[in-house]
Design a protein around this motif. Sequence first.
Motif, PDB file in Angstrom:
ATOM      1  N   ALA A 115      93.332  54.279  49.983  1.00  0.00           N
ATOM      2  CA  ALA A 115      92.353  54.991  49.896  1.00  0.00           C
ATOM      3  C   ALA A 115      91.870  54.650  48.211  1.00  0.00           C
ATOM      4  O   ALA A 115      90.554  54.282  48.078  1.00  0.00           O
ATOM      5  CB  ALA A 115      92.383  56.592  49.607  1.00  0.00           C
ATOM      6  N   ALA A 116      92.553  54.768  47.243  1.00  0.00           N
ATOM      7  CA  ALA A 116      92.268  54.105  45.906  1.00  0.00           C
ATOM      8  C   ALA A 116      91.949  52.726  45.862  1.00  0.00           C
ATOM      9  O   ALA A 116      90.939  52.485  45.127  1.00  0.00           O
ATOM     10  CB  ALA A 116      93.260  54.474  45.079  1.00  0.00           C
ATOM     11  N   MET A 117      92.712  51.841  46.606  1.00  0.00           N
ATOM     12  CA  MET A 117      92.474  50.730  46.598  1.00  0.00           C
ATOM     13  C   MET A 117      90.881  50.371  47.098  1.00  0.00           C
ATOM     14  O   MET A 117      90.147  49.583  46.817  1.00  0.00           O
ATOM     15  CB  MET A 117      93.504  49.737  47.419  1.00  0.00           C
ATOM     16  CG  MET A 117      93.326  48.190  47.321  1.00  0.00           C
ATOM     17  SD  MET A 117      94.654  47.552  48.685  1.00  0.00           S
ATOM     18  CE  MET A 117      96.155  48.203  47.763  1.00  0.00           C
ATOM     19  N   LEU A 118      90.796  50.772  48.383  1.00  0.00           N
ATOM     20  CA  LEU A 118      89.419  50.685  49.097  1.00  0.00           C
ATOM     21  C   LEU A 118      88.328  51.435  48.133  1.00  0.00           C
ATOM     22  O   LEU A 118      87.222  50.809  48.307  1.00  0.00           O
ATOM     23  CB  LEU A 118      89.827  51.706  50.266  1.00  0.00           C
ATOM     24  CG  LEU A 118      88.401  51.318  51.412  1.00  0.00           C
ATOM     25  CD1 LEU A 118      88.132  49.897  51.773  1.00  0.00           C
ATOM     26  CD2 LEU A 118      88.580  52.186  52.573  1.00  0.00           C
ATOM     27  N   GLY A 119      88.572  52.443  47.523  1.00  0.00           N
ATOM     28  CA  GLY A 119      87.716  53.105  46.540  1.00  0.00           C
ATOM     29  C   GLY A 119      87.147  52.208  45.722  1.00  0.00           C
ATOM     30  O   GLY A 119      85.950  52.116  45.412  1.00  0.00           O
ATOM     31  N   LEU A 179      80.760  67.967  49.020  1.00  0.00           N
ATOM     32  CA  LEU A 179      80.296  66.613  49.424  1.00  0.00           C
ATOM     33  C   LEU A 179      79.222  66.069  48.664  1.00  0.00           C
ATOM     34  O   LEU A 179      78.891  64.843  48.530  1.00  0.00           O
ATOM     35  CB  LEU A 179      79.982  66.399  50.938  1.00  0.00           C
ATOM     36  CG  LEU A 179      81.422  66.466  51.954  1.00  0.00           C
ATOM     37  CD1 LEU A 179      81.062  66.539  53.174  1.00  0.00           C
ATOM     38  CD2 LEU A 179      82.470  65.406  51.616  1.00  0.00           C
ATOM     39  N   VAL A 180      78.283  67.183  48.514  1.00  0.00           N
ATOM     40  CA  VAL A 180      76.776  66.696  47.675  1.00  0.00           C
ATOM     41  C   VAL A 180      77.576  66.027  46.345  1.00  0.00           C
ATOM     42  O   VAL A 180      76.777  65.164  45.868  1.00  0.00           O
ATOM     43  CB  VAL A 180      76.205  67.839  47.562  1.00  0.00           C
ATOM     44  CG1 VAL A 180      75.041  67.778  46.451  1.00  0.00           C
ATOM     45  CG2 VAL A 180      75.574  68.413  48.875  1.00  0.00           C
ATOM     46  N   GLU A 181      78.419  66.695  45.534  1.00  0.00           N
ATOM     47  CA  GLU A 181      78.761  65.947  44.453  1.00  0.00           C
ATOM     48  C   GLU A 181      79.882  65.109  44.407  1.00  0.00           C
ATOM     49  O   GLU A 181      80.104  64.447  43.503  1.00  0.00           O
ATOM     50  CB  GLU A 181      79.456  67.298  43.563  1.00  0.00           C
ATOM     51  CG  GLU A 181      78.543  68.520  43.333  1.00  0.00           C
ATOM     52  CD  GLU A 181      77.449  68.032  42.457  1.00  0.00           C
ATOM     53  OE1 GLU A 181      77.551  67.224  41.766  1.00  0.00           O
ATOM     54  OE2 GLU A 181      76.289  68.768  42.984  1.00  0.00           O
ATOM     55  N   ALA A 182      80.356  64.487  45.518  1.00  0.00           N
ATOM     56  CA  ALA A 182      81.249  63.464  45.747  1.00  0.00           C
ATOM     57  C   ALA A 182      80.928  62.190  45.812  1.00  0.00           C
ATOM     58  O   ALA A 182      79.796  61.835  46.216  1.00  0.00           O
ATOM     59  CB  ALA A 182      82.107  63.967  46.945  1.00  0.00           C
ATOM     60  N   ASP A 183      81.925  61.216  45.448  1.00  0.00           N
ATOM     61  CA  ASP A 183      81.663  59.846  45.670  1.00  0.00           C
ATOM     62  C   ASP A 183      82.394  59.322  46.694  1.00  0.00           C
ATOM     63  O   ASP A 183      82.016  58.275  47.338  1.00  0.00           O
ATOM     64  CB  ASP A 183      82.189  59.070  44.504  1.00  0.00           C
ATOM     65  CG  ASP A 183      81.143  59.426  43.167  1.00  0.00           C
ATOM     66  OD1 ASP A 183      80.069  59.050  43.071  1.00  0.00           O
ATOM     67  OD2 ASP A 183      81.705  59.987  42.206  1.00  0.00           O
ATOM     68  N   MET A 184      83.533  60.040  47.020  1.00  0.00           N
ATOM     69  CA  MET A 184      84.280  59.583  48.312  1.00  0.00           C
ATOM     70  C   MET A 184      85.064  60.936  48.893  1.00  0.00           C
ATOM     71  O   MET A 184      85.166  62.020  48.255  1.00  0.00           O
ATOM     72  CB  MET A 184      85.351  58.560  47.968  1.00  0.00           C
ATOM     73  CG  MET A 184      86.468  59.173  46.997  1.00  0.00           C
ATOM     74  SD  MET A 184      87.429  57.608  46.220  1.00  0.00           S
ATOM     75  CE  MET A 184      88.397  57.384  47.848  1.00  0.00           C
ATOM     76  N   LEU A 214      81.656  57.269  50.038  1.00  0.00           N
ATOM     77  CA  LEU A 214      82.784  56.485  51.059  1.00  0.00           C
ATOM     78  C   LEU A 214      83.558  57.519  51.761  1.00  0.00           C
ATOM     79  O   LEU A 214      84.113  58.374  51.080  1.00  0.00           O
ATOM     80  CB  LEU A 214      83.738  55.672  50.012  1.00  0.00           C
ATOM     81  CG  LEU A 214      85.161  55.136  50.280  1.00  0.00           C
ATOM     82  CD1 LEU A 214      84.714  54.215  51.659  1.00  0.00           C
ATOM     83  CD2 LEU A 214      86.006  54.534  49.416  1.00  0.00           C
ATOM     84  N   ALA A 215      83.870  57.494  52.889  1.00  0.00           N
ATOM     85  CA  ALA A 215      84.566  58.377  53.806  1.00  0.00           C
ATOM     86  C   ALA A 215      85.655  57.692  54.455  1.00  0.00           C
ATOM     87  O   ALA A 215      85.401  56.618  55.164  1.00  0.00           O
ATOM     88  CB  ALA A 215      83.530  59.005  54.831  1.00  0.00           C
TER      89      ALA A 215
END
Length: 455
Positions: A170-174, A241-246, A276-277
């Motif tokens: 997840a971190a790598m893909l982020g 989710l409104v505040e999230a980047d992933m 990013l989901a």
Amino acid sequence: MSELLAVGISHKTAPVELRERLALTDARALEFVRDLHAVAGIQEVVALSTCNRTELYLVAADPIDAEATLLGLLAKRSGIALSALAQAIYSHRNCEAARHLYRVSAGLESMIVGEDQIQGQVRRAYEVALEQQTTGALTNHLFKAALETGKRVRTETAISAGQMSLPSVAAMLGREVLGDLRGRRAVLIGTGESSELAAQALAAAGVAVVFVANRRRNRAVSLANRFDGHSVAFDELPEALVEADMVVSATSSPHQLIEAEGLELVQRERAHRRLLAIDLAVPRDVDPACAQVEGVALYDIDDLESVVARNRQVRLEEARKAEAIVEQEIQNFATWLGSLEVLPTLAALRSHASAIAAQVLAENEGRWESASERDRERVEAISRAIVNRLLHHPTLRLKELRDDRVHARMALVRDLFALEVDADPALRNAAADVQDLAEIRRLPERSGASAGSRR
């Protein structure tokens, strides 16, 4: 003669769309194991279900009939046509079934070769079967040996050194999708091992983590405190989710938690800012239609395989060492399994030969009316000597068999001579190989491995 059967589906044979329909949650696994165990002719059952595989290990008197019954139940419960299911299913028997489980436990069949989570998942699957009393001498020996093999591989090789887990991807893909992760915000849905590992990797990259839990709120609070984040109730997910980047989701929910219509509303409020989901769940937590929502980049567990492949650094030498350990342990299993069959088969063969000799003597009883009792005893002694000499060399050779073809050879002998052999007493007498739940839980585990979570 009962046989060991392994039937399964994995990321190597089927896409996530098919795997999620066959995935067994804890409750479904319990029910399915009980139903199978109740089928006539199936004596032992263990179910292993993870994100990447669903496998059933059976001991059955008729493996062909047992496999047909199992496939029928799977097709009925999943709503998948039997023809489509048969194309994705793999099936192994006896030593090949054991070899497959050993490889699974060692991490050699994982999407990320050498990953540690599978060891705990195999252990938990076995514990559940023990609790349900659906194991027996064969599966007890099999799973204990598989767990020991996995431990040997991780102790004696460096196959797990520096390896990533799916949650750490997840971190790598982020980084690939979002760039620098410092100061980014991630929402983690679920409080299991996968969410914990994802949080560890993201927090180390400078991401602020928010845990969302539907049931285990105390666990979410505990994890949030550990990673300097915070937790919210499931009802607050849209606001988070409104505040999230992933968002990373890894639950065992049988239902989708994020739907396209709801995510579209969230994205409108975000002005369609990039989101990013990452869906690590099987069955999937995120509706695949979310990929069509503007600004959303959705990756499910199969999509991660390409990311893993681009960054895989498993040393071939370590993988070869692991393969060698598996083969060593399989020879031990083959010897044990063969010992359960050789003696009963030899006893049945000798009994069969003696019966034929006695029958021939009886059929010729009227041909030596003038023979004395001593003459009759001599004829009987000669018949016994012929049986003993005829079977002497085959008996020695069969007792010396030590490879993984013992079962097949014993089956051939039984088939050639039409022998009826009941190996169940031998299995029941293998008391030294039957492990109770407390003993299994005392088996050493690699530091940091979890035995409790599916994901």
